[in-house]
Design a protein around this motif. Sequence first.
Motif, mmCIF file in Angstrom:
data_model
loop_
_atom_site.group_PDB
_atom_site.id
_atom_site.type_symbol
_atom_site.label_atom_id
_atom_site.label_comp_id
_atom_site.label_asym_id
_atom_site.label_seq_id
_atom_site.Cartn_x
_atom_site.Cartn_y
_atom_site.Cartn_z
ATOM 1 N N THR A 125 0.852 -1.189 0.000
ATOM 2 C CA THR A 125 0.000 0.000 0.000
ATOM 3 C C THR A 125 0.889 1.240 0.000
ATOM 4 O O THR A 125 1.909 1.288 0.692
ATOM 5 C CB THR A 125 -0.978 -0.002 1.193
ATOM 6 O OG1 THR A 125 -1.795 1.163 1.133
ATOM 7 C CG2 THR A 125 -0.253 -0.059 2.520
ATOM 8 N N LEU A 126 0.504 2.227 -0.784
ATOM 9 C CA LEU A 126 1.325 3.438 -0.947
ATOM 10 C C LEU A 126 0.716 4.612 -0.197
ATOM 11 O O LEU A 126 -0.499 4.849 -0.285
ATOM 12 C CB LEU A 126 1.454 3.790 -2.427
ATOM 13 C CG LEU A 126 2.161 2.743 -3.288
ATOM 14 C CD1 LEU A 126 1.168 2.062 -4.217
ATOM 15 C CD2 LEU A 126 3.301 3.350 -4.065
ATOM 16 N N HIS A 127 1.575 5.359 0.501
ATOM 17 C CA HIS A 127 1.115 6.531 1.252
ATOM 18 C C HIS A 127 2.177 7.621 1.230
ATOM 19 O O HIS A 127 2.647 8.078 2.271
ATOM 20 C CB HIS A 127 0.743 6.134 2.682
ATOM 21 C CG HIS A 127 -0.356 5.130 2.712
ATOM 22 N ND1 HIS A 127 -1.672 5.449 2.444
ATOM 23 C CD2 HIS A 127 -0.334 3.784 2.902
ATOM 24 C CE1 HIS A 127 -2.411 4.356 2.490
ATOM 25 N NE2 HIS A 127 -1.627 3.332 2.767
ATOM 26 N N VAL A 128 2.575 8.015 0.004
ATOM 27 C CA VAL A 128 3.563 9.066 -0.176
ATOM 28 C C VAL A 128 2.993 10.126 -1.110
ATOM 29 O O VAL A 128 2.096 9.843 -1.911
ATOM 30 C CB VAL A 128 4.881 8.508 -0.773
ATOM 31 C CG1 VAL A 128 5.575 7.592 0.217
ATOM 32 C CG2 VAL A 128 4.623 7.770 -2.090
ATOM 33 N N PRO A 129 3.503 11.364 -1.044
ATOM 34 C CA PRO A 129 3.087 12.385 -2.014
ATOM 35 C C PRO A 129 3.724 12.102 -3.365
ATOM 36 O O PRO A 129 4.674 11.320 -3.469
ATOM 37 C CB PRO A 129 3.628 13.691 -1.404
ATOM 38 C CG PRO A 129 4.804 13.255 -0.590
ATOM 39 C CD PRO A 129 4.460 11.892 -0.053
ATOM 40 N N LEU A 130 3.221 12.737 -4.401
ATOM 41 C CA LEU A 130 3.798 12.587 -5.732
ATOM 42 C C LEU A 130 4.886 13.643 -5.913
ATOM 43 O O LEU A 130 4.607 14.841 -5.990
ATOM 44 C CB LEU A 130 2.725 12.753 -6.812
ATOM 45 C CG LEU A 130 3.201 12.566 -8.257
ATOM 46 C CD1 LEU A 130 3.694 11.149 -8.490
ATOM 47 C CD2 LEU A 130 2.090 12.925 -9.233
ATOM 48 N N THR A 131 6.136 13.201 -5.956
ATOM 49 C CA THR A 131 7.281 14.086 -6.163
ATOM 50 C C THR A 131 8.167 13.474 -7.245
ATOM 51 O O THR A 131 7.907 12.365 -7.729
ATOM 52 C CB THR A 131 8.105 14.246 -4.866
ATOM 53 O OG1 THR A 131 8.703 12.972 -4.543
ATOM 54 C CG2 THR A 131 7.233 14.700 -3.702
ATOM 55 N N ASP A 132 9.231 14.187 -7.587
ATOM 56 C CA ASP A 132 10.166 13.628 -8.569
ATOM 57 C C ASP A 132 10.785 12.324 -8.061
ATOM 58 O O ASP A 132 11.118 11.435 -8.844
ATOM 59 C CB ASP A 132 11.278 14.642 -8.867
ATOM 60 C CG ASP A 132 10.774 15.825 -9.668
ATOM 61 O OD1 ASP A 132 9.712 15.694 -10.304
ATOM 62 O OD2 ASP A 132 11.426 16.888 -9.642
ATOM 63 N N GLN A 133 10.933 12.219 -6.729
ATOM 64 C CA GLN A 133 11.528 11.019 -6.144
ATOM 65 C C GLN A 133 10.556 9.846 -6.089
ATOM 66 O O GLN A 133 10.959 8.686 -6.171
ATOM 67 C CB GLN A 133 12.053 11.309 -4.733
ATOM 68 C CG GLN A 133 13.295 12.181 -4.665
ATOM 69 C CD GLN A 133 13.016 13.632 -5.036
ATOM 70 O OE1 GLN A 133 11.983 14.183 -4.669
ATOM 71 N NE2 GLN A 133 13.931 14.242 -5.774
ATOM 72 N N THR A 134 9.251 10.148 -5.937
ATOM 73 C CA THR A 134 8.279 9.061 -5.773
ATOM 74 C C THR A 134 7.528 8.717 -7.058
ATOM 75 O O THR A 134 6.860 7.686 -7.116
ATOM 76 C CB THR A 134 7.244 9.422 -4.690
ATOM 77 O OG1 THR A 134 6.511 10.589 -5.099
ATOM 78 C CG2 THR A 134 7.923 9.675 -3.348
ATOM 79 N N ARG A 135 7.631 9.561 -8.060
ATOM 80 C CA ARG A 135 6.907 9.283 -9.317
ATOM 81 C C ARG A 135 7.336 7.911 -9.857
ATOM 82 O O ARG A 135 8.516 7.611 -9.960
ATOM 83 C CB ARG A 135 7.198 10.376 -10.350
ATOM 84 C CG ARG A 135 6.327 10.279 -11.603
ATOM 85 C CD ARG A 135 6.666 11.397 -12.565
ATOM 86 N NE ARG A 135 6.590 12.703 -11.949
ATOM 87 C CZ ARG A 135 5.465 13.400 -11.786
ATOM 88 N NH1 ARG A 135 4.318 12.891 -12.208
ATOM 89 N NH2 ARG A 135 5.481 14.580 -11.207
ATOM 90 N N ASN A 136 6.333 7.068 -10.156
ATOM 91 C CA ASN A 136 6.594 5.710 -10.662
ATOM 92 C C ASN A 136 7.484 4.908 -9.719
ATOM 93 O O ASN A 136 8.325 4.124 -10.164
ATOM 94 C CB ASN A 136 7.242 5.766 -12.047
ATOM 95 C CG ASN A 136 6.256 5.391 -13.138
ATOM 96 O OD1 ASN A 136 5.055 5.407 -12.927
ATOM 97 N ND2 ASN A 136 6.756 5.056 -14.311
#
Length: 531
Positions: free
Chosen positions: A202-213
């Motif tokens: 399960t994912l619970h992070v914001p969408l940033t350049d580091q977390t994208r995909n």
Amino acid sequence: MAPKVLVSDKLSETAVQIFRDRGIDVDFQPDLGKDKDKLAELIGAYDGLAIRSATKVTEKILANATNLKVIARAGIGTDNIDKVAASKKGVIVMNTPFGNMITTAEHAIAMMFAVARQIPEASASTQAGKWEKSRFMGVELTGKTLGVIGAGNIGGIVCDRARGLKMKVVAYDPFLGQEKADKMGVEKVELDDLLKRADFITLHVPLTDQTRNILSRENLEKTKKGVRVINCARGGLVDEQALADLLKDGHVAGAGFDVFAEEPAVDNPLFGLPNVVCTPHLGAATTEAQENVALQVAEQMSDYLLTGAVTNALNMPSVTAEEAKVMGPWIKLSDHLGNFIGQMTDEPIKAINILYDGVASEMNLGALTSAAVAGIMKSVNPEVNMVSAPVVAKERGVKISTTKQDKSGAFEGYVKITVVTDKRERSIGGTVFSDGKPRFIQIKGINIDAEIGQHMLYTTNEDVPGIIGTLGQTMGENGVNIANFTLGRSDAGGEAIALLYVDAPVPETAIKALHATGKFQQIRPLQFDMG
């Protein structure tokens, strides 16, 4: 005049009433956010803008927002706000990250159950008159390993609920310390380890350049066969086409998605696949959460517009109402110090170093630093404020550093700013006296005690007789009254400075007359915002 706030999305009437009760002039137009041209036309009249997800705050809208001071999003996601443009414009961007935490976490848990037991498909089959009991063989959550990517506010609640379901929880979060992980009862792991071990992810992070995909095709292929993937965080965290391919070949057993790379999602690679549960971004869609975030946004905006308190800002340090009262004079001091040094510096600034001593070191240094940098940058751009200044400095390649130390001198606390250019370093220090008034206490290493006024004159000279008389006579001959006169020197016969607080701007005729005496190395009229 009361601050004016526009509510351009659907907010509860209770929240709108909070604005009214706090003395805010509120304009409730819940459908205006859908009409970007009309919003751009009207936005210039407002100090604050309260929105949900329907309003898109673009650079074009911000260009027309001549009076706007704050945008507040009722909810956690601010993808619909151009935060860079807002920061450059000096507009604070707030959200309400805590109002829908439980709701979103519960939705993720619900999606896990729905995928584990194929509940939506089983319901549709049963209501269609089929009794396909053997078709819907599910799995238990008890004893399974849940991999949580992002163990912050919402992820932390999911971890807690999963442990209550007797799941083993492993978490990947670069900001999760071992002590915190132990307290949460989860195992802190690296991403590759989580991918190999988790039965559910399960994912619970914001969408940033580091977390994208973050769940790219490569990472999805590292997962255990039969894994089930849940995303109730942000679209774009998972390669949806890769996930669809792995669902089709049986490597992934199921998926539950509440968010999608493109929304509204009317066509998606995941749609129509077996054991994929999709909902239309319902993570925060409960009566309780909608009311909570609406009330929070009204309180936060009112607090800022009426008291200067900053809560849950994304582009400025938060300052509580209590801090705002105590720190007000220190923020003003930091602004004055920066403004002095900015007006004195003609060449490009490479670095800004700020020292906080004593009581100043115990305050909200983020806010003080923003004020100091804003003071410096005003000499370049008068419209810069505490929000936009760090952005302007970064764009210009200026390095900002801070140091704090225990009380080291005669004052309870002080702030000292040093700027570095290719040619020199220049420094100034100041403090706040018990009367709440900021003072300059050191310039170029020379101790002084100077009251700060709107109009001032700064001079440097050799320590020789007659300087006071020359300054006084020249000001008098040019009709300038001196309110306060401060002198300082490095040593007898050495470098000396004078700082005059005068009642009106020093005219050019006075500046020329002082230059003509040949007694001064530097003569600089200064202006300070005393508001």
